[in-house]
Structure formats: C-alpha cells, structure tokens
Design an enzyme around this catalytic site. Structure first.
Site, PDB file in Angstrom:
ATOM      1  N   HIS A 272       0.835  -1.199   0.000  1.00 61.47           N
ATOM      2  CA  HIS A 272       0.000   0.000   0.000  1.00 61.47           C
ATOM      3  C   HIS A 272       0.878   1.260   0.000  1.00 61.47           C
ATOM      4  O   HIS A 272       0.659   2.189  -0.785  1.00 61.47           O
ATOM      5  CB  HIS A 272      -0.940  -0.019   1.213  1.00 61.47           C
ATOM      6  N   GLU A 273       1.878   1.266   0.875  1.00 58.04           N
ATOM      7  CA  GLU A 273       2.754   2.444   0.960  1.00 58.04           C
ATOM      8  C   GLU A 273       3.569   2.627  -0.318  1.00 58.04           C
ATOM      9  O   GLU A 273       3.752   3.741  -0.787  1.00 58.04           O
ATOM     10  CB  GLU A 273       3.690   2.334   2.178  1.00 58.04           C
ATOM     11  N   HIS A 276       1.587   4.446  -2.841  1.00 54.21           N
ATOM     12  CA  HIS A 276       1.604   5.916  -2.754  1.00 54.21           C
ATOM     13  C   HIS A 276       2.777   6.482  -3.550  1.00 54.21           C
ATOM     14  O   HIS A 276       2.672   7.535  -4.180  1.00 54.21           O
ATOM     15  CB  HIS A 276       1.727   6.368  -1.293  1.00 54.21           C
ATOM     16  N   GLU A 350      -5.862   7.051  -1.182  1.00 47.94           N
ATOM     17  CA  GLU A 350      -5.872   5.851  -0.350  1.00 47.94           C
ATOM     18  C   GLU A 350      -6.487   4.675  -1.117  1.00 47.94           C
ATOM     19  O   GLU A 350      -5.978   3.563  -1.077  1.00 47.94           O
ATOM     20  CB  GLU A 350      -6.626   6.092   0.959  1.00 47.94           C
ATOM     21  N   ASP A 354      -4.562   1.267  -2.088  1.00 44.18           N
ATOM     22  CA  ASP A 354      -5.154  -0.049  -1.779  1.00 44.18           C
ATOM     23  C   ASP A 354      -5.225  -0.900  -3.042  1.00 44.18           C
ATOM     24  O   ASP A 354      -4.895  -2.085  -3.035  1.00 44.18           O
ATOM     25  CB  ASP A 354      -6.574   0.111  -1.209  1.00 44.18           C
TER      26      ASP A 354
HETATM   27 ZN   LIG Z   1      -2.172   5.276   2.589  1.00 46.00          ZN
END
Ligand SMILES: [Zn+2]
Length: 415
Positions: A272-273, A276, A350, A354
């Site tokens: 997930h990170e 980003h 977000e 995801d």
């Molecule tokens: Zn996040």
C-alpha cells in the site's frame, strides 16, 4: 467591522465543528453494527465506543475554554496590548514580529500542556495505548520548541525580511523560498527531523525481510528504503507511512505494526505504501500545496500593509505581525475549503494505494491488516459521512474493504 468578521468566522467554524462532532458521536452506536460482525468481537467494539466517548468529552472540555479565551483576547484588544508591551523591548522590523510570534506560540503551547498531559497519561493510559514516560513527554516538548524556534524562525524571519525590504512585492520571492523549503523538508524529513524524536533502523535480517524481499524486488522498490521506527516508545498504536522523494524515499513501518501483524499482512501494508510512491501521490500533493500557497501569498500581499487590520486587533499603529494574524483568521474559511479539497484528494489516493497493493500483491491480507489495524487502534468504524467529508484523510474502513473486495471479484470474473 473587521473584528466582527473575525469573531463571526471563529464562532461559526466552532459551531460547525460542534455540530459535526455531535453528529459523529451520535452515529457511533453502542451495539456492534451488522456489517462488522464478521470482523470484530463485541468486547473490542465496546472498548472503541468508550474510547470515542471519552475523547469527545475531553475535546469539549478543551475547546470551550479555548474559544472563550481567544474571543476575550481579540475582543479586549489583547494582541494590540502585547504589541505595545513588546515595542518597549525592540522595534526592529523583523525582531519585533518574531518576538511577538514566539510569545504567542509559547503562551498557547503552555496553555495546551495540561490538556496534552491529561490526554496522554490519563485517557491513552486508561485504554492501554500510552507508552510515554513523563521524561519523554518533557524532552519531546523541549525538542519541538527548539525545532519551532529554529525552523519557524527561518521561515517567519525570511517572510518578515522580504516584507520589510520589498513591501507587497514580497510574495513572489517568499513563494519561491517556501516552495524550495517545503521541497527540502519533504525530501529530508525522515532523514533529518524524524531521528530527533525516534530511532529509525533498517529492516532486520530474518523472516520478515525475506518475505518482503521478493515483493520489493517485483515492484523494484529498494529494500534499503524500508525502515522500522520505534513507535512503541510513545504509543501502542500502530501505523506505517511513506515519505520523501527520489533517493530519500522511505517506507516506514512501526515496530508496533510488525509486532501485531502476520507477515503477509505486513507485506500488504508495505505494498500500500509503495503504491503511494508509484502513483506519485507525494509529488502531486506537494505541487497542489505549492500552488495553494502561491494563491494565499498573493492575497496576503494585497492586505499586508493594511493598517485597519492592526487597529482591529487593538494595535495603536500599523504592525506587520498583527496584520498577519488578522489575515490568518480571515483566510481560515478559505483554508477550511482547501482542506476539504485536499482530504477528497487524499481519500482518492488511499483507494488508489489499496488498489495497487491488491493488484501487485493481494487483497485479502490487506483487508486483514486494515481490520486488525482499526481494531487495535480502536478507530471509529462508523464515522458520520459529513464528518468524513470534512475531516478524514482516509476513507472509512468499510468503504476500503468493499473497494478491495471489488478488485478481487473483478480478477475472479474477468469480463
Ligand atoms: Zn495510505
């Protein structure tokens, strides 16, 4: 007139917060909602209910006196009075405003200490989150004061110097300066600022590192850029975040996160990170905030020498620092709106991160990780939609779970 507008803005925004906070509280039901029955046990849910009610009461105790004191100071011309007092110390065009801002900063920060103390050592303690010692609490305070004096001094000092030398033409130069400054802070925050408060260590050799290794290789994210932070020094809450740009980019995992999650879940959080980063969220956010700052500085340049601002706050002569404060208060509705826009942008990001994690790794462990994370941190599972719209940088858990499931289903039923 200006003072009335300022007071009106403060009161209206305070009442709006009150209404949203109340709606949000009312939305939080005592019974575990049907849609969470598969994920959570009733006991944990009851605890999160208590936690939110306690925090709500606490925020009430803090916010009302805060508003009353602020209004009394504005109404009684307290800021103008302070300006008059400090003029006896210095009338230097940069020194006086800097001194003025420091006095206000320290006064309001010291006012907040009993509340912070109570929140940390009573509320967080009661719910089993607090790991901070009074010693760490005060050392943190002193470090953050020094940091504010130095970094705040550099930023505000530069602003004041440019205003003093260039008048209303200051804004474009300060915009360039502040843009470079925030770029620098974005790049080096984890390398320079974070270590002042926490210990960052590279991922240790072992099972977790091995589990992460193959994923990191697959998406070509260097393992050396994955760090572990000792969040447990202060709180049992867990988290992970991405920070930095270019070679300084870092995914930071809390030691508390590593402790409480399965390896697969940790890889999913990491994915997930990394999402980003791959989706360029940091750089986009930086560009948007630079543009916003430019617009704000331009508007500020139209009012910075407006003597009526100083007089409205009780000053007897034109003072740049009083004008800045009046401007800040008058600008706050605009920054609230911009904040909402940023939150919309952030919630979209977000979902994207995801999705990235689900596509490059797997959806199920990500869902597990999110559920565990929300349960451990006693997060509010049923925030009011308006409260989310105004304040949430992350979508509520249920929306994220649904979105991740939808990605999984698409893969199972192509076309
Ligand atoms: Zn996040």
């Amino acid at each position: 007139m200006i003072l009335w507008v300022i007071i009106g803005i403060l009161v209206i925004s305070f009442l709006m917060d009150q209404v949203l906070g109340f709606l949000n509280l009312r939305n939080h039901k005592r019974e575990l909602p049907e849609e969470f029955k598969d994920y959570l046990d009733a006991e944990k849910y009851a605890k999160s209910y208590d936690y939110h009610h306690t925090n709500y009461k606490f925020s009430q105790i803090k916010s009302w006196p805060g508003l009353v004191i602020l209004l009394a100071i504005l109404w009684g011309g307290g800021l103008g009075w302070l300006d008059g007092q400090l003029r006896a110390v210095t009338e230097h065009p940069v020194g006086l405003p800097l001194l003025f801002f420091w006095v206000i900063f320290f006064a309001s920060d010291i006012f907040g200490i009993p509340f912070e103390w109570y929140h940390t050592f009573v509320i967080e303690e009661k719910f089993g989150f607090n790991k901070t010692t009074p010693k760490t609490f005060f050392i943190d305070k002193i470090k953050s004061w020094l940091l504010t004096i130095v970094l705040g001094g550099i930023v505000v000092g530069t602003l004041l110097l440019l205003i003093d030398k260039l008048g209303s033409g200051f804004w474009i130069w300060f915009w360039i300066f502040i843009s470079l400054f925030s770029l620098f802070m974005n790049v080096f925050a984890t390398t320079l600022i974070l270590p002042i408060f926490n210990k960052l260590t590279p991922l240790e050799n072992g099972d977790l590192r091995q589990a992460i290794e193959s994923y990191a290789e697959k998406v070509s994210f260097p393992l050396t850029n994955i760090m572990v932070i000792d969040g447990s020094k202060r709180s049992a809450k867990s988290n992970a975040f991405f920070s930095g740009l270019g070679k300084q980019k870092k995914v930071v995992l809390y030691d508390t996160l590593i402790e409480n999650h399965q390896q697969e879940e940790l890889v999913a959080v990491l994915a997930h990170e990394v999402g980003h980063y791959k989706k360029k969220h940091i750089i986009q956010g930086l560009i948007i905030s630079i543009l916003q700052t430019g617009v704000m500085l331009f508007i500020l340049s139209l009012f910075i020498q407006n003597e009526s601002f100083s007089l409205a706050l009780g000053g007897s002569v034109n003072a740049v620092h009083l004008n800045l404060i009046a401007f800040g208060l008058l600008y706050s509705p605009i920054s609230t709106v911009l904040g909402i826009v940023m939150n919309i942008f952030s919630r979209k990001n977000e979902f994207e991160a995801d999705r990235y994690a689900a596509e490059t790794f797997a959806g199920e462990p990500l869902k597990e990780a999110l559920i565990q994370l929300h349960a451990d941190n006693l997060s509010n599972l049923t925030p009011h939609p308006w409260y989310v719209f105004m304040n949430y940088s992350h979508p509520p858990l249920i929306q994220r779970l649904k979105a991740i499931s939808a990605i999984g289903n698409q893969e199972l039923n192509p076309g």
